[in-house]
Write a protein that holds these residues in place. Structure first.
Motif, PDB file in Angstrom:
ATOM      1  N   ILE A  11       0.844  -1.202   0.000  1.00  0.00           N
ATOM      2  CA  ILE A  11       0.000   0.000   0.000  1.00  0.00           C
ATOM      3  C   ILE A  11       0.877   1.249   0.000  1.00  0.00           C
ATOM      4  O   ILE A  11       0.664   2.190  -0.778  1.00  0.00           O
ATOM      5  CB  ILE A  11      -0.932   0.022   1.239  1.00  0.00           C
ATOM      6  N   VAL A  12       1.880   1.273   0.866  1.00  0.00           N
ATOM      7  CA  VAL A  12       2.764   2.445   0.958  1.00  0.00           C
ATOM      8  C   VAL A  12       3.478   2.670  -0.376  1.00  0.00           C
ATOM      9  O   VAL A  12       3.545   3.797  -0.886  1.00  0.00           O
ATOM     10  CB  VAL A  12       3.792   2.277   2.107  1.00  0.00           C
ATOM     11  N   ASP A  13       3.978   1.600  -0.957  1.00  0.00           N
ATOM     12  CA  ASP A  13       4.744   1.713  -2.199  1.00  0.00           C
ATOM     13  C   ASP A  13       3.873   2.219  -3.354  1.00  0.00           C
ATOM     14  O   ASP A  13       4.346   2.940  -4.228  1.00  0.00           O
ATOM     15  CB  ASP A  13       5.347   0.343  -2.559  1.00  0.00           C
ATOM     16  N   ALA A  14       2.596   1.855  -3.344  1.00  0.00           N
ATOM     17  CA  ALA A  14       1.697   2.262  -4.427  1.00  0.00           C
ATOM     18  C   ALA A  14       1.370   3.757  -4.370  1.00  0.00           C
ATOM     19  O   ALA A  14       1.254   4.415  -5.400  1.00  0.00           O
ATOM     20  CB  ALA A  14       0.406   1.450  -4.365  1.00  0.00           C
ATOM     21  N   TYR A  15       1.212   4.292  -3.160  1.00  0.00           N
ATOM     22  CA  TYR A  15       0.740   5.675  -3.014  1.00  0.00           C
ATOM     23  C   TYR A  15       1.845   6.678  -2.672  1.00  0.00           C
ATOM     24  O   TYR A  15       1.843   7.792  -3.164  1.00  0.00           O
ATOM     25  CB  TYR A  15      -0.353   5.745  -1.933  1.00  0.00           C
ATOM     26  N   GLU A  16       2.768   6.283  -1.784  1.00  0.00           N
ATOM     27  CA  GLU A  16       3.813   7.208  -1.332  1.00  0.00           C
ATOM     28  C   GLU A  16       5.145   6.472  -1.226  1.00  0.00           C
ATOM     29  O   GLU A  16       5.640   6.226  -0.122  1.00  0.00           O
ATOM     30  CB  GLU A  16       3.442   7.797   0.055  1.00  0.00           C
ATOM     31  N   PRO A  17       5.752   6.127  -2.365  1.00  0.00           N
ATOM     32  CA  PRO A  17       6.999   5.345  -2.300  1.00  0.00           C
ATOM     33  C   PRO A  17       8.115   6.030  -1.491  1.00  0.00           C
ATOM     34  O   PRO A  17       8.985   5.355  -0.957  1.00  0.00           O
ATOM     35  CB  PRO A  17       7.397   5.171  -3.770  1.00  0.00           C
ATOM     36  N   MET A  18       8.026   7.367  -1.371  1.00  0.00           N
ATOM     37  CA  MET A  18       9.028   8.083  -0.568  1.00  0.00           C
ATOM     38  C   MET A  18       8.948   7.700   0.918  1.00  0.00           C
ATOM     39  O   MET A  18       9.899   7.894   1.667  1.00  0.00           O
ATOM     40  CB  MET A  18       8.849   9.602  -0.700  1.00  0.00           C
ATOM     41  N   LEU A  19       7.795   7.177   1.341  1.00  0.00           N
ATOM     42  CA  LEU A  19       7.626   6.786   2.749  1.00  0.00           C
ATOM     43  C   LEU A  19       7.966   5.320   2.999  1.00  0.00           C
ATOM     44  O   LEU A  19       7.829   4.828   4.119  1.00  0.00           O
ATOM     45  CB  LEU A  19       6.176   7.055   3.201  1.00  0.00           C
ATOM     46  N   TYR A  20       8.402   4.624   1.961  1.00  0.00           N
ATOM     47  CA  TYR A  20       8.653   3.183   2.078  1.00  0.00           C
ATOM     48  C   TYR A  20       9.662   2.876   3.186  1.00  0.00           C
ATOM     49  O   TYR A  20       9.393   2.069   4.086  1.00  0.00           O
ATOM     50  CB  TYR A  20       9.136   2.620   0.733  1.00  0.00           C
ATOM     51  N   ASN A  21      10.811   3.532   3.143  1.00  0.00           N
ATOM     52  CA  ASN A  21      11.852   3.237   4.140  1.00  0.00           C
ATOM     53  C   ASN A  21      11.398   3.585   5.554  1.00  0.00           C
ATOM     54  O   ASN A  21      11.719   2.876   6.507  1.00  0.00           O
ATOM     55  CB  ASN A  21      13.151   3.981   3.799  1.00  0.00           C
ATOM     56  N   SER A  22      10.644   4.675   5.685  1.00  0.00           N
ATOM     57  CA  SER A  22      10.136   5.073   7.003  1.00  0.00           C
ATOM     58  C   SER A  22       9.096   4.086   7.530  1.00  0.00           C
ATOM     59  O   SER A  22       8.832   4.037   8.732  1.00  0.00           O
ATOM     60  CB  SER A  22       9.505   6.465   6.936  1.00  0.00           C
ATOM     61  N   SER A  23       8.504   3.322   6.612  1.00  0.00           N
ATOM     62  CA  SER A  23       7.466   2.356   6.997  1.00  0.00           C
ATOM     63  C   SER A  23       8.035   0.988   7.343  1.00  0.00           C
ATOM     64  O   SER A  23       7.312   0.140   7.896  1.00  0.00           O
ATOM     65  CB  SER A  23       6.452   2.196   5.856  1.00  0.00           C
ATOM     66  N   LEU A  24       9.290   0.755   7.023  1.00  0.00           N
ATOM     67  CA  LEU A  24       9.885  -0.567   7.296  1.00  0.00           C
ATOM     68  C   LEU A  24       9.812  -0.964   8.773  1.00  0.00           C
ATOM     69  O   LEU A  24       9.486  -2.120   9.079  1.00  0.00           O
ATOM     70  CB  LEU A  24      11.333  -0.599   6.788  1.00  0.00           C
ATOM     71  N   PRO A  25      10.091  -0.041   9.727  1.00  0.00           N
ATOM     72  CA  PRO A  25       9.961  -0.450  11.137  1.00  0.00           C
ATOM     73  C   PRO A  25       8.537  -0.873  11.504  1.00  0.00           C
ATOM     74  O   PRO A  25       8.348  -1.754  12.338  1.00  0.00           O
ATOM     75  CB  PRO A  25      10.368   0.793  11.931  1.00  0.00           C
ATOM     76  N   VAL A  26       7.541  -0.238  10.884  1.00  0.00           N
ATOM     77  CA  VAL A  26       6.137  -0.587  11.177  1.00  0.00           C
ATOM     78  C   VAL A  26       5.823  -1.975  10.617  1.00  0.00           C
ATOM     79  O   VAL A  26       5.163  -2.789  11.271  1.00  0.00           O
ATOM     80  CB  VAL A  26       5.173   0.476  10.601  1.00  0.00           C
ATOM     81  N   ALA A  27       6.324  -2.240   9.415  1.00  0.00           N
ATOM     82  CA  ALA A  27       6.139  -3.566   8.819  1.00  0.00           C
ATOM     83  C   ALA A  27       6.817  -4.639   9.665  1.00  0.00           C
ATOM     84  O   ALA A  27       6.253  -5.718   9.898  1.00  0.00           O
ATOM     85  CB  ALA A  27       6.709  -3.571   7.392  1.00  0.00           C
ATOM     86  N   LEU A  28       8.009  -4.337  10.161  1.00  0.00           N
ATOM     87  CA  LEU A  28       8.715  -5.288  11.025  1.00  0.00           C
ATOM     88  C   LEU A  28       7.961  -5.474  12.346  1.00  0.00           C
ATOM     89  O   LEU A  28       7.911  -6.586  12.885  1.00  0.00           O
ATOM     90  CB  LEU A  28      10.151  -4.815  11.283  1.00  0.00           C
ATOM     91  N   ALA A  29       7.364  -4.399  12.842  1.00  0.00           N
ATOM     92  CA  ALA A  29       6.573  -4.492  14.076  1.00  0.00           C
ATOM     93  C   ALA A  29       5.431  -5.488  13.916  1.00  0.00           C
ATOM     94  O   ALA A  29       5.178  -6.315  14.800  1.00  0.00           O
ATOM     95  CB  ALA A  29       6.023  -3.107  14.454  1.00  0.00           C
ATOM     96  N   ILE A  30       4.746  -5.431  12.784  1.00  0.00           N
ATOM     97  CA  ILE A  30       3.640  -6.368  12.539  1.00  0.00           C
ATOM     98  C   ILE A  30       4.166  -7.798  12.472  1.00  0.00           C
ATOM     99  O   ILE A  30       3.575  -8.718  13.030  1.00  0.00           O
ATOM    100  CB  ILE A  30       2.892  -5.994  11.242  1.00  0.00           C
ATOM    101  N   GLU A  31       5.297  -7.984  11.809  1.00  0.00           N
ATOM    102  CA  GLU A  31       5.878  -9.325  11.706  1.00  0.00           C
ATOM    103  C   GLU A  31       6.321  -9.832  13.084  1.00  0.00           C
ATOM    104  O   GLU A  31       6.182 -11.016  13.387  1.00  0.00           O
ATOM    105  CB  GLU A  31       7.061  -9.313  10.729  1.00  0.00           C
ATOM    106  N   MET A  32       6.828  -8.928  13.928  1.00  0.00           N
ATOM    107  CA  MET A  32       7.215  -9.321  15.293  1.00  0.00           C
ATOM    108  C   MET A  32       5.992  -9.751  16.101  1.00  0.00           C
ATOM    109  O   MET A  32       6.025 -10.759  16.810  1.00  0.00           O
ATOM    110  CB  MET A  32       7.913  -8.157  16.006  1.00  0.00           C
ATOM    111  N   LEU A  33       4.918  -8.967  15.998  1.00  0.00           N
ATOM    112  CA  LEU A  33       3.713  -9.322  16.756  1.00  0.00           C
ATOM    113  C   LEU A  33       3.171 -10.670  16.276  1.00  0.00           C
ATOM    114  O   LEU A  33       2.786 -11.520  17.084  1.00  0.00           O
ATOM    115  CB  LEU A  33       2.651  -8.230  16.603  1.00  0.00           C
ATOM    116  N   HIS A  34       3.152 -10.863  14.970  1.00  0.00           N
ATOM    117  CA  HIS A  34       2.704 -12.137  14.401  1.00  0.00           C
ATOM    118  C   HIS A  34       3.599 -13.290  14.889  1.00  0.00           C
ATOM    119  O   HIS A  34       3.100 -14.352  15.290  1.00  0.00           O
ATOM    120  CB  HIS A  34       2.736 -12.036  12.872  1.00  0.00           C
TER     121      HIS A  34
END
Length: 282
Positions: free
Chosen positions: A45-68
């Motif tokens: 979703i981030v990459d489709a709309y705001e690719p500039m925010l991709y790197n800033s979103s990586l910790p959030v993506a990792l957070a979801i994977e950690m919780l899972h």
């Protein structure tokens, strides 16, 4: 997803101490692989709309994977599923011991929120992300689903109750991964809600497919302990294999129809996932 995988490898929890295995235990199930489905939803979703925010979103993506991953570590414990194999590797309590597995799960749960809090995103966005992940990953979502799953083992539920169980245990974390991506890029509430509802049904399809895998695949094929659902409230146990496959097909068709109503950016973002997962039991 190679960017995410590299990010994960470079950002495993670092907690140096004189404990001989603690730090290793926090990272071993994260490194063991997995589909990375939930972080992939958010990052797509981030990459489709705001690719500039991709790197800033990586910790959030990792957070979801950690919780899972924390939920899997606890799900496999002797008190719950008592499984020996996960992601093709020995489960954490088998590799180390039960205490280490419990504590590693606890640590990854809270580490997830620490990662979001420290992410280079706007403060108001991060508060919303914490709220959403806590809502669907905690007492109102995944934990409720697990509680129902364990309490009603050996006690048959009806179809609506089984859907409630799996909506909470599995689907909400998948749905919220989409919604959190939408929050990061500032999509309007209506689209967030549509994405979330789509994610709930995608999560249910995922669970139905998982039940089919448990019934039809060996441990080697699945990479995890299978055949442990005999006393569980699974779709296959309630409906039988043929009807469960029919339900999965119907749900997949409905999701495909809804997918085609999304805007072009969303379709582009989610198309690879649809191709890969929508018919994976066939």
């Amino acid at each position: 997803m190679q960017r995410f995988e590299t990010y994960l490898t470079e950002n495993l929890p670092k907690v140096p101490s004189f404990h001989p295995i603690y730090e290793d235990a926090l990272g071993v199930m994260l490194e063991a692989g997995g589909k990375r489905f939930r972080p992939m939803l958010l990052l797509s979703i981030v990459d489709a709309y705001e690719p500039m925010l991709y790197n800033s979103s990586l910790p959030v993506a990792l957070a979801i994977e950690m919780l899972h991953t924390y939920s899997l570590i606890h799900d496999d414990l002797p008190a719950m599923d008592n499984a020996d194999l996960r992601r093709g590797h020995p489960t954490l309590h088998k590799r180390y011991d039960e205490v280490t597995a419990i504590l590693a799960g606890d640590a990854l749960n809270t580490e997830a929120f620490y990662l979001i809090a420290k992410a280079p995103l706007r403060e108001d966005v991060k508060i919303k992300l914490v709220e959403l992940l806590a809502r669907d990953g905690g007492s109102r979502g995944m934990v409720l689903g697990q509680a129902i799953d364990c309490y009603f083992e050996n006690k048959p539920l009806d179809l609506e109750q089984i859907k409630t169980l799996h909506t909470n245990k599995t689907a909400k974390l998948i749905a919220v991964s989409l919604q959190m991506g939408a929050v990061i890029v500032g999509l309007e509430k209506k689209i967030q809600d549509e994405l979330y509802a789509f994610g709930i049904d995608l999560g249910l399809l995922f669970q139905i497919q998982d039940d089919i895998i448990d019934e039809t695949q060996s441990e080697e094929e699945a990479g995890k302990t299978t055949g442990i659902d005999a006393d569980k409230n699974s779709f296959v146990n309630l409906l039988g294999l043929d009807e469960t496959v029919a339900q999965a097909d119907a749900l997949a068709k409905d999701l495909q129809r809804r997918f085609e109503d999304f805007d072009e950016k969303l379709q582009t973002a989610l198309q690879p996932l649809m191709n890969k997962y929508l018919h994976r039991h066939n």
